[in-house]
Design a protein around this motif. Structure first.
Motif, PDB file in Angstrom:
ATOM      1  N   TYR A  13       0.836  -1.206   0.000  1.00  0.00           N
ATOM      2  CA  TYR A  13       0.000   0.000   0.000  1.00  0.00           C
ATOM      3  C   TYR A  13       0.867   1.251   0.000  1.00  0.00           C
ATOM      4  CZ  TYR A  13      -2.840   3.772   1.906  1.00  0.00           C
ATOM      5  OH  TYR A  13      -3.440   4.980   2.112  1.00  0.00           O
ATOM      6  N   GLN A  14       1.946   1.235   0.784  1.00  0.00           N
ATOM      7  CA  GLN A  14       2.835   2.387   0.873  1.00  0.00           C
ATOM      8  C   GLN A  14       3.503   2.669  -0.471  1.00  0.00           C
ATOM      9  OE1 GLN A  14       5.305   2.339   4.409  1.00  0.00           O
ATOM     10  NE2 GLN A  14       6.882   3.581   3.424  1.00  0.00           N
ATOM     11  N   LEU A  15       3.937   1.616  -1.165  1.00  0.00           N
ATOM     12  CA  LEU A  15       4.557   1.790  -2.480  1.00  0.00           C
ATOM     13  C   LEU A  15       3.547   2.322  -3.488  1.00  0.00           C
ATOM     14  CD1 LEU A  15       6.902   1.459  -4.464  1.00  0.00           C
ATOM     15  CD2 LEU A  15       6.167  -0.919  -4.802  1.00  0.00           C
ATOM     16  N   ARG A  16       2.336   1.796  -3.455  1.00  0.00           N
ATOM     17  CA  ARG A  16       1.297   2.269  -4.374  1.00  0.00           C
ATOM     18  C   ARG A  16       1.016   3.756  -4.148  1.00  0.00           C
ATOM     19  NH1 ARG A  16      -2.491  -1.078  -3.026  1.00  0.00           N
ATOM     20  NH2 ARG A  16      -1.959  -2.636  -4.596  1.00  0.00           N
ATOM     21  N   ARG A  17       0.963   4.150  -2.886  1.00  0.00           N
ATOM     22  CA  ARG A  17       0.724   5.558  -2.557  1.00  0.00           C
ATOM     23  C   ARG A  17       1.889   6.427  -3.023  1.00  0.00           C
ATOM     24  NH1 ARG A  17      -0.005   6.527   3.631  1.00  0.00           N
ATOM     25  NH2 ARG A  17       2.243   6.202   3.551  1.00  0.00           N
ATOM     26  N   GLU A  18       3.125   5.942  -2.826  1.00  0.00           N
ATOM     27  CA  GLU A  18       4.313   6.667  -3.274  1.00  0.00           C
ATOM     28  C   GLU A  18       4.256   6.923  -4.775  1.00  0.00           C
ATOM     29  OE1 GLU A  18       9.205   6.055  -3.468  1.00  0.00           O
ATOM     30  OE2 GLU A  18       7.936   4.588  -2.449  1.00  0.00           O
ATOM     31  N   VAL A  19       3.920   5.899  -5.543  1.00  0.00           N
ATOM     32  CA  VAL A  19       3.855   6.021  -7.002  1.00  0.00           C
ATOM     33  C   VAL A  19       2.746   6.983  -7.413  1.00  0.00           C
ATOM     34  CG1 VAL A  19       3.324   4.785  -9.136  1.00  0.00           C
ATOM     35  CG2 VAL A  19       4.873   3.766  -7.454  1.00  0.00           C
ATOM     36  N   GLU A  20       1.578   6.839  -6.809  1.00  0.00           N
ATOM     37  CA  GLU A  20       0.441   7.690  -7.165  1.00  0.00           C
ATOM     38  C   GLU A  20       0.735   9.160  -6.905  1.00  0.00           C
ATOM     39  OE1 GLU A  20      -2.774   6.097  -4.919  1.00  0.00           O
ATOM     40  OE2 GLU A  20      -3.183   4.476  -6.348  1.00  0.00           O
ATOM     41  N   ILE A  21       1.422   9.449  -5.806  1.00  0.00           N
ATOM     42  CA  ILE A  21       1.724  10.840  -5.462  1.00  0.00           C
ATOM     43  C   ILE A  21       2.851  11.388  -6.330  1.00  0.00           C
ATOM     44  CG2 ILE A  21       2.715  12.333  -3.668  1.00  0.00           C
ATOM     45  CD1 ILE A  21       1.104  10.737  -1.608  1.00  0.00           C
ATOM     46  N   GLN A  22       3.989  10.682  -6.371  1.00  0.00           N
ATOM     47  CA  GLN A  22       5.170  11.228  -7.046  1.00  0.00           C
ATOM     48  C   GLN A  22       4.976  11.347  -8.553  1.00  0.00           C
ATOM     49  OE1 GLN A  22       8.802   9.261  -5.962  1.00  0.00           O
ATOM     50  NE2 GLN A  22      10.112  10.764  -6.972  1.00  0.00           N
ATOM     51  N   ALA A  23       4.215  10.454  -9.153  1.00  0.00           N
ATOM     52  CA  ALA A  23       4.021  10.480 -10.604  1.00  0.00           C
ATOM     53  C   ALA A  23       3.310  11.747 -11.068  1.00  0.00           C
ATOM     54  CB  ALA A  23       3.239   9.249 -11.049  1.00  0.00           C
ATOM     55  N   ARG A  24       2.567  12.386 -10.174  1.00  0.00           N
ATOM     56  CA  ARG A  24       1.797  13.583 -10.544  1.00  0.00           C
ATOM     57  C   ARG A  24       2.562  14.886 -10.306  1.00  0.00           C
ATOM     58  NH1 ARG A  24      -2.298  10.153  -8.312  1.00  0.00           N
ATOM     59  NH2 ARG A  24      -4.030   9.842  -9.772  1.00  0.00           N
ATOM     60  N   LEU A  25       3.715  14.806  -9.667  1.00  0.00           N
ATOM     61  CA  LEU A  25       4.428  16.017  -9.263  1.00  0.00           C
ATOM     62  C   LEU A  25       5.318  16.553 -10.376  1.00  0.00           C
ATOM     63  CD1 LEU A  25       5.443  14.859  -5.664  1.00  0.00           C
ATOM     64  CD2 LEU A  25       3.462  16.241  -6.335  1.00  0.00           C
TER      65      LEU A  25
END
Length: 243
Positions: free
Chosen positions: A17-29
């Protein structure tokens, strides 16, 4: 490229879950001082994150090599990280793990905020209560298991400035419990030769009450930043030359 073993992800609760959240957030920045995440893929045993190349490595190793940073270098890095945080907070993201290890340098020496593994989207109606981050950089509210918000990143900036100028975090101790106590009581020892302006900024940032910490805009307008930060990002060699 960041490579993560799937067996590691499956070994601990919430890591997927933590990795999925990391990807979802950073990919949009999209910010010049935030490391880009271009995409990801996986095979049977690993997950691969395709990241912006930062050939000069991290500030942690540069700091260990040099011991401390000159004021001009430290203030420039702090200013640029603060600008990245202004962008993050405006987009409802808290980083929650600001430290030299998570600050990388690109080919031109531009600092890039990286590793969004502990980052989270802010909810204006909810304060977070997850115990997260790196011990020496934790604010009192996390150490004391209280709800927290974006003010945790402000606290971390105070720790970062201190470590850049002194060479170690202000609450570092051999014993974990002692570090917790120092953080809760905000016991800071400043070198006698520290610039009074730097000391003033650190003291303003390291307030035990989150609501008393200054905004990032106030940090950016502080005299220590304005008098020391370079107008252009300098190219920092592996070994910083001191005048």
């Amino acid at each position: 490229m960041k490579v993560i073993e799937k067996k590691y992800l499956n070994s601990k609760k919430n890591l997927i879950y933590q990795l999925r959240r990391e990807v979802e957030i950073q990919a949009r920045l999209r910010h010049p001082n935030i490391l880009r995440l271009y995409g990801y893929f996986h095979d049977s045993s690993r997950v691969y994150l395709v990241l912006e190349f930062a050939p000069q490595g991290g500030l942690y190793q540069l700091l260990r090599t040099n011991g401390t940073f000159p004021a001009a270098v430290a203030a420039t890095y702090v200013r640029d990280v603060a600008k990245a945080l202004v962008y993050l907070h405006a987009n409802e993201v808290i980083h929650r793990d600001i430290k030299p290890e998570n600050l990388l340098l690109d080919a031109k020496g531009v600092v890039k905020l990286a590793d969004f593994g502990w980052s989270v989207k802010m909810d204006p109606e909810v304060r977070r209560q997850t115990f997260c981050g790196t011990l020496d950089y934790l604010p009192p509210e996390i150490v004391e298991d209280k709800p927290h918000d974006k003010a945790v990143d402000i606290w971390s900036m105070g720790i970062l400035i201190y470590e850049f100028l002194v060479g170690s975090p202000p609450f570092q101790s051999d014993e974990m419990d002692e570090t917790y106590q120092k953080i809760s009581e905000c016991k800071i020892t400043f070198p006698e030769n520290m610039d009074p302006l730097a000391k003033d900024l650190i003291q303003k940032l390291l307030q035990t009450e989150p609501g008393k910490r200054p905004t990032l805009q106030t940090l950016l307008q502080h005299p220590w930043i304005l008098q020391n930060a370079s107008k252009q990002t300098p190219t920092i060699p592996t070994q910083i030359e001191r005048k």
